[in-house]
Structure formats: structure tokens, C-alpha cells
Motif scaffolding. Structure first.
Motif, PDB file in Angstrom:
ATOM      1  N   GLN A 270       0.837  -1.184   0.000  1.00  0.00           N
ATOM      2  CA  GLN A 270       0.000   0.000   0.000  1.00  0.00           C
ATOM      3  C   GLN A 270       0.885   1.251   0.000  1.00  0.00           C
ATOM      4  O   GLN A 270       1.833   1.333   0.777  1.00  0.00           O
ATOM      5  CB  GLN A 270      -0.914   0.013   1.234  1.00  0.00           C
ATOM      6  N   PRO A 271       0.583   2.234  -0.858  1.00  0.00           N
ATOM      7  CA  PRO A 271       1.401   3.455  -0.871  1.00  0.00           C
ATOM      8  C   PRO A 271       1.227   4.233   0.419  1.00  0.00           C
ATOM      9  O   PRO A 271       0.167   4.183   1.048  1.00  0.00           O
ATOM     10  CB  PRO A 271       0.836   4.225  -2.080  1.00  0.00           C
ATOM     11  N   PRO A 272       2.261   4.947   0.858  1.00  0.00           N
ATOM     12  CA  PRO A 272       2.143   5.728   2.091  1.00  0.00           C
ATOM     13  C   PRO A 272       1.148   6.869   1.917  1.00  0.00           C
ATOM     14  O   PRO A 272       0.956   7.389   0.816  1.00  0.00           O
ATOM     15  CB  PRO A 272       3.563   6.266   2.298  1.00  0.00           C
ATOM     16  N   LEU A 273       0.521   7.247   3.001  1.00  0.00           N
ATOM     17  CA  LEU A 273      -0.443   8.342   2.979  1.00  0.00           C
ATOM     18  C   LEU A 273       0.286   9.655   3.243  1.00  0.00           C
ATOM     19  O   LEU A 273       1.030   9.782   4.214  1.00  0.00           O
ATOM     20  CB  LEU A 273      -1.519   8.123   4.053  1.00  0.00           C
ATOM     21  N   ILE A 274       0.094  10.621   2.363  1.00  0.00           N
ATOM     22  CA  ILE A 274       0.673  11.954   2.540  1.00  0.00           C
ATOM     23  C   ILE A 274      -0.399  13.002   2.290  1.00  0.00           C
ATOM     24  O   ILE A 274      -1.430  12.718   1.661  1.00  0.00           O
ATOM     25  CB  ILE A 274       1.871  12.192   1.598  1.00  0.00           C
TER      26      ILE A 274
ATOM     27  N   ASP B  88       5.521  15.068   5.001  1.00  0.00           N
ATOM     28  CA  ASP B  88       5.396  14.251   3.788  1.00  0.00           C
ATOM     29  C   ASP B  88       6.775  13.816   3.283  1.00  0.00           C
ATOM     30  O   ASP B  88       6.964  12.663   2.857  1.00  0.00           O
ATOM     31  CB  ASP B  88       4.673  15.031   2.692  1.00  0.00           C
TER      32      ASP B  88
ATOM     33  N   THR C  29       8.024  10.983   5.306  1.00  0.00           N
ATOM     34  CA  THR C  29       7.311   9.750   4.974  1.00  0.00           C
ATOM     35  C   THR C  29       7.833   9.156   3.668  1.00  0.00           C
ATOM     36  O   THR C  29       8.070   7.946   3.559  1.00  0.00           O
ATOM     37  CB  THR C  29       5.802  10.023   4.845  1.00  0.00           C
TER      38      THR C  29
ATOM     39  N   THR D 105      11.332   7.692   4.182  1.00  0.00           N
ATOM     40  CA  THR D 105      11.269   6.427   4.924  1.00  0.00           C
ATOM     41  C   THR D 105      10.801   5.282   4.044  1.00  0.00           C
ATOM     42  O   THR D 105      11.243   4.138   4.199  1.00  0.00           O
ATOM     43  CB  THR D 105      10.332   6.579   6.135  1.00  0.00           C
ATOM     44  N   ASN D 106       9.889   5.574   3.111  1.00  0.00           N
ATOM     45  CA  ASN D 106       9.301   4.535   2.261  1.00  0.00           C
ATOM     46  C   ASN D 106       9.929   4.478   0.865  1.00  0.00           C
ATOM     47  O   ASN D 106       9.339   3.887  -0.047  1.00  0.00           O
ATOM     48  CB  ASN D 106       7.797   4.775   2.123  1.00  0.00           C
TER      49      ASN D 106
END
Length: 206
Positions: free
Chosen positions: A39-43, A189, A192, A195-196
């Protein structure tokens, strides 16, 4: 002797069933973890999936140093367009530096992060003054056609506080941050995305 063989058979059957159950559980758990990790990270900004790209370009800072596709590919870059000859461009610079200061708790990201303002109206003396505000800040200028081509590819819009474009290593356009997103949210963002990065970028870019 027959009773002993029966016990041995039952024990083997129980071990076999236990092993099968463990395999099924591990398989299902692994699939769930893989799906969750994909799942893509939420920003708060807009995540670009798959990452985009820009055409080859060559711009220069006010000190004559070239900034091209290779420089863009080297690390993380937050880019915007604006004119330092008016207040809107100056506000963009302030926004870039604000975001940069807010990632001070992530030294690896901060060391890699470049701030880029592509000037739509060239003012060399003023560009030199602004470039001295931060070692991470690059004020770039170039041929109108080159700037227009890059800007058209990114869909950059005019405005009092233009969109910020986030490039990851490899010159991948990974996200954009609209003018309404506060500097604190942009900084979160960026953390995030950093990190990902392994889940968002090709392995060759890391």
C-alpha cells in the motif's frame, strides 16, 4: 507390537497435520503482510504513482554552475518555479527554506535535500543574493524554451505560491505539494517519502 505401531502412526499423522497448518498460517500471514506493505504511504500532498520524469535539461545557477538531469538524480530535490523580481517568487524561496528547516530532525534526508527555484524572470544579482541564504538553495535560470519544456511536463501552474515538486534519487518525480499545503505538512510528507523510498522507487535509484 500392533498397538505401538498405531500410536506411532497417529503421532506421525498429528505432526503432518501440524506442519500443514503451520504452512497455511505462514502463507496467509505472509500474503497479508505483502499486501499491507504494498500500500502506498499516505501523505497530505499528491503521490505520483508510478513516479514521473522530466526531459533532459541544462540550467545554471548565478555563479555559472550547471544544474542538469544528473544533479537532479543525485539525492532528493524540492523544486518550484517563480520570479524573484516580485513578492511571489520570494515567498516561494521562504517556503522552500521553511520546509528544509523542518526536516532538521532527519539529518540524512536534510543532507541529501536540494532546494531549487527555477526563475522565470532572470535577475542575476538578486539570484546571487538569494542563493546565499542557504547552502541547499539553488537559484536556476536558462533558456526560456528549456524552462517552458520542463514546466509543461510537470504541469507547473502560476500562482502567488506555486506548487512544489518532489524528486527522489534517480530524478523520479514522486510527489507534488499544492500551494495550500503548509510547510510543516510538506516536511512530514518528505519524511514519509524518504522512509518509504525502497517501496516507491526502482532498486537502481537507491
Amino acid at each position: 507390537m500392533l498397538l505401538h505401531n498405531r500410536h506411532t502412526l497417529w503421532l506421525r499423522l498429528l505432526f503432518a497435520l501440524g506442519a500443514m497448518a503451520l504452512f497455511v498460517f505462514s502463507y496467509q500471514w505472509g500474503n497479508q503482510q505483502q499486501r499491507a506493505g504494498s500500500q502506498p504511504p499516505l501523505i497530505d500532498g499528491v503521490l505520483i504513482r508510478p513516479p514521473g520524469a522530466v526531459p533532459r535539461f541544462e540550467l545554471r545557477d548565478p555563479f555559472g554552475q550547471v544544474f542538469d538531469q544528473d544533479r537532479l538524480a543525485d539525492g532528493w530535490t524540492l523544486m518550484a518555479f517563480g520570479a524573484l523580481s516580485d513578492a511571489s517568487g520570494q515567498r516561494v524561496v521562504a517556503r522552500l527554506i521553511d520546509v528544509y528547516n523542518r526536516v532538521a530532525d532527519q539529518p540524512t534526508l536534510r543532507k541529501s535535500l536540494k532546494l531549487v527555484l527555477v526563475t522565470t524572470v532572470e535577475t542575476p544579482a538578486r539570484s546571487r543574493d538569494f542563493a546565499r541564504l542557504s547552502p541547499a538553495l539553488h537559484i536556476l535560470a536558462g533558456e526560456d524554451a528549456d524552462i517552458a519544456r520542463v514546466r509543461e511536463t510537470l504541469g507547473g501552474a502560476d500562482g502567488a505560491q506555486p506548487t512544489l515538486f518532489m524528486f527522489a534519487p534517480g530524478a523520479h518525480l514522486i510527489a507534488l505539494f499544492p500551494p495550500t499545503e503548509a510547510g510543516s505538512a510538506v516536511a512530514e510528507d518528505l519524511k514519509t517519502l524518504f522512509t518509504n523510498a525502497s517501496a516507491l522507487l526502482p532498486e537502481s535509484s537507491l
